[in-house]
Scaffold this motif. Structure first.
Motif, PDB file in Angstrom:
ATOM      1  N   UNK A 159       0.491  -1.309  -0.072  1.00 46.36           N
ATOM      2  CA  UNK A 159       0.145   0.059  -0.203  1.00 46.36           C
ATOM      3  C   UNK A 159       1.420   1.876  -0.166  1.00 46.36           C
ATOM      4  N   UNK A 174       1.638   3.920  -3.068  1.00 43.47           N
ATOM      5  CA  UNK A 174       1.286   5.881  -2.548  1.00 43.47           C
ATOM      6  C   UNK A 174      -0.168   5.886  -2.098  1.00 43.47           C
ATOM      7  N   UNK A 175      -0.441   5.090  -1.112  1.00 45.74           N
ATOM      8  CA  UNK A 175      -2.063   4.931  -0.203  1.00 45.74           C
ATOM      9  C   UNK A 175      -1.709   5.402   0.776  1.00 45.74           C
ATOM     10  N   UNK A 176      -2.659   7.103   0.675  1.00 46.25           N
ATOM     11  CA  UNK A 176      -2.018   7.179   1.966  1.00 46.25           C
ATOM     12  C   UNK A 176      -2.559   7.115   3.420  1.00 46.25           C
ATOM     13  N   UNK A 177      -2.387   7.768   4.509  1.00 40.78           N
ATOM     14  CA  UNK A 177      -3.048   7.519   5.794  1.00 40.78           C
ATOM     15  C   UNK A 177      -2.953   8.335   6.412  1.00 40.78           C
ATOM     16  N   UNK A 178      -3.709   8.218   8.049  1.00 35.94           N
ATOM     17  CA  UNK A 178      -3.589   9.292   9.067  1.00 35.94           C
ATOM     18  C   UNK A 178      -2.871   9.908   9.305  1.00 35.94           C
ATOM     19  N   UNK A 200      -3.133  14.120   2.208  1.00 37.74           N
ATOM     20  CA  UNK A 200      -3.215  13.291   1.458  1.00 37.74           C
ATOM     21  C   UNK A 200      -2.514  12.879   0.325  1.00 37.74           C
ATOM     22  N   UNK A 201      -3.115  14.415  -0.301  1.00 35.60           N
ATOM     23  CA  UNK A 201      -2.748  14.510  -1.653  1.00 35.60           C
ATOM     24  C   UNK A 201      -1.448  13.640  -2.380  1.00 35.60           C
ATOM     25  N   UNK A 202      -0.215  13.903  -1.430  1.00 37.56           N
ATOM     26  CA  UNK A 202       0.865  14.227  -1.359  1.00 37.56           C
ATOM     27  C   UNK A 202       1.113  12.691  -2.139  1.00 37.56           C
ATOM     28  N   UNK A 203       1.696  12.471  -3.719  1.00 40.36           N
ATOM     29  CA  UNK A 203       1.809  10.770  -4.637  1.00 40.36           C
ATOM     30  C   UNK A 203       2.403  10.271  -3.802  1.00 40.36           C
ATOM     31  N   UNK A 245       4.468   8.596  -0.255  1.00 41.05           N
ATOM     32  CA  UNK A 245       4.353   8.521   1.234  1.00 41.05           C
ATOM     33  C   UNK A 245       5.676   7.601   1.151  1.00 41.05           C
ATOM     34  N   UNK A 274       1.430   4.004  12.403  1.00 45.19           N
ATOM     35  CA  UNK A 274      -0.307   4.269  12.569  1.00 45.19           C
ATOM     36  C   UNK A 274      -0.937   3.132  11.141  1.00 45.19           C
ATOM     37  N   UNK A 275       0.004   2.482  10.563  1.00 38.17           N
ATOM     38  CA  UNK A 275      -0.692   1.627   9.380  1.00 38.17           C
ATOM     39  C   UNK A 275      -0.926   0.216   9.637  1.00 38.17           C
ATOM     40  N   UNK A 331      -2.350  -0.084  12.745  1.00 34.13           N
ATOM     41  CA  UNK A 331      -2.512  -0.542  14.146  1.00 34.13           C
ATOM     42  C   UNK A 331      -3.609  -1.084  14.131  1.00 34.13           C
TER      43      UNK A 331
END
Lengths: 219, 331
Positions: free
Chosen positions: A164, A168-172, A177-180, A182, A191-192, A194
């Motif tokens: 993920x 380039x999927x965003x997380x909390x 979140x628009x940043x391509x 990560x 976070x991911x 959790x």
């Protein structure tokens, strides 16, 4: 997909399913190639059985299950793949995490009958003691577990999570979140991950193992 | 778990026909429904699997909006490039909810229809007018720290748990429905949910068998967007209070404002009162406080959840201040 009679297609499928090559004492699992009809095995333990075909760790498996059977119970009780663990059975602990069509999911909160022809990868499909997956190796090197019960779910979850991140999927934890792109920072990893609880609280070393793997290339 | 028959729907029309039968339910991600079936809170006799219906895509609309297929997973929508760049409040809301695994499973339609996490609703030994109409409400007078302070009734004080729906409310999203008569209709997210009144078991305007086929987003409103969630844990926890807001500022004056609250009401709570108190006013803390007072003017605490009223005010003020500051900087 792979024909079970043709033997392992490679080191990853060769690692799959060390004990699940046939029906267990109470299970009805068996391996048949795609396109083969019901194989005549008996009904599962309760209710009206439904024939399903799953592609588990690159092997086609056909089994008869009560529609209530979770994917988790199908893997553990029917296919005897006990690497995937049952913790809470309510989607809260993550011990049952497997990969379905490449995405990590809680196998306790989905029905086996919903996964006809899906590609499922469990911890047994990632590696074995002679051919460890990079994340398995990193968990050993970082002492990323104590009792080990959550570990298969942690590792399957981390495999899905790093894919993920690579997509380039965003997380909390992602500021924009628009940043391509990560970066797999510790904050992003925590976070991911959790959805995977470790009651031994081996979290610092779990994060370290995943961080090492992320920096060493794709898992 | 009670036994049920299972069938996989191959098209939406057949799904609606199958689900119109007594005791039938749709299943998609299953993350909430199967959990409740294990608890015997949900006892469908027939499950109609809609997870493979061709309703997964996120598509651009000619008017500049977006159409989200009802079967698109929460993680797919959160990661969609158009959602992230033009509707960041929706992406932020989605990634603040549940876990990575659950977001991969949960569908857009299922997220809208998820049930309350009120512990008395989930406990078949407790009284619950939502689960068992007429039995009473164990949350009123019980442990109600997580419960509603707006829009509740003496029959039910449960909250709607969705983060996504709060963002959709602030974006003026519409829900596309396919009915048992095969007719298509659209309902605003804000009009989709019913307040509990004395019928808390009726939660939406859905008819029998009616299927959510998509969510329609109008073109994004001008201004900055933000979803802020306050909870007991830093991750993987439901909101105590959340705020979705869109604010547009010109030369120190708020020229456009939209506000919705989560975690405080039986539905995603759009606050037109707060919006009226903001629009045309100077972008100052005094204005934000007035808006927060307006938003929570009708709030009723039930004891353990009294703190939510002030927490919601402060969360709203902080979100508005950050948004207005960013909007001003961006010019």
């Amino acid at each position: 997909m792979s024909d079970p009679d043709a033997g392992p297609a490679g080191p990853r499928s060769g690692a799959a399913d060390p004990q699940g090559t046939g029906p267990g004492p109470t299970g009805s699992g068996s391996a048949v190639p795609h396109g083969t009809g019901p194989n005549g095995t008996g009904p599962s333990r309760t209710g009206r059985p439904t024939a399903i075909r799953l592609n588990v760790n690159e092997r086609v498996r056909q089994l008869d299950v009560d529609p209530r059977t979770s994917l988790l119970d199908a893997l553990r009780e029917h296919l005897r793949l006990s690497g995937t663990k049952k913790g809470c059975d309510h989607g809260q602990c993550g011990a049952c995490t497997v990969l379905v069509n490449g995405r990590r999911v809680n196998s306790c909160l989905t029905l086996a009958v919903m996964h006809e022809d899906d590609d499922i990868v469990t911890i047994e499909g990632l590696g074995d003691p002679d051919h460890l997956h990079p994340l398995q190796r990193a968990f050993v090197e970082n002492d990323a577990f104590q009792c080990g019960y959550c570990t298969p779910g942690q590792i399957c979850s981390a495999v899905g999570m790093l894919a993920e991140v690579a997509a380039g999927w965003p997380s909390h934890a992602t500021a924009d979140v628009a940043s391509p792109r990560i970066a797999p920072t510790d904050a992003e990893i925590r976070e991911r991950m959790s959805g995977n609880i470790c009651r031994c609280a081996a979290y610092p070393n779990i994060v370290a193992a995943i961080r090492d793997t992320a920096r060493g290339g794709p898992a | 778990m009670k036994s049920f028959s299972y069938e996989r729907a191959t098209d939406a029309r057949a799904a609606v026909a199958a689900a119109s039968a007594d005791g039938a339910k749709f299943i998609s991600g299953g993350t909430n429904l199967l959990d409740l079936m294990k608890l015997d809170v949900e006892t469908p006799s027939r499950l109609v699997d809609i997870s493979r219906l061709p309703l997964r895509g996120v598509e651009e609309l000619p008017d500049g909006g977006l159409r989200i297929g009802a079967q698109a997973s929460n993680s797919e929508v959160a990661a969609d490039a158009a959602v992230r760049s033009r509707y960041p409040v929706l992406s932020e809301a989605l990634v603040s909810g549940a876990s990575g695994q659950l977001r991969n499973m949960a569908s857009t339609g299922g997220n809208l229809l998820q049930r309350t996490r009120c512990p008395y609703f989930q406990d078949t030994a407790a009284d619950c007018n939502k689960r068992d109409p007429g039995s009473g409400c164990s949350a009123i007078g019980g442990l109600n720290r997580a419960h509603a302070v707006l829009g509740a009734s003496d029959s039910c004080i449960a909250t709607h748990p969705s983060d996504m729906a709060v963002a959709l409310a602030v974006l003026d999203a519409e829900i596309e429905l396919l009915g048992a008569d095969q007719a298509v209709r659209r309902v605003a997210v804000t009009g989709f949910y019913r307040l509990p009144g004395d019928t808390p078991h009726i939660e939406t305007v859905l008819g029998p068998g009616e299927l959510i086929t998509g969510v329609l987003l109008p073109p994004p409103p001008p201004g900055r967007q933000r979803y802020r969630k306050v909870r007991d844990r830093a991750s993987y926890e439901f909101a105590l209070v959340s705020v979705a807001a869109v604010v547009s500022v010109e030369r120190g004056t708020i020229v456009g404002a939209r506000v919705a609250l989560g975690g405080v009401a039986p539905k995603p709570w759009r606050s037109t009162e707060a919006e009226t108190a903001l629009t045309g006013r100077p972008a100052t803390m005094g204005t934000y406080r007035a808006a927060a007072e307006a938003a929570m003017a009708g709030a009723v605490g039930r004891g353990h959840n009294d703190f939510k009223i002030d927490l919601a005010r402060r969360t709203l003020c902080r979100t508005l201040a950050q948004l207005a500051g960013a909007a001003e900087e961006a010019g």
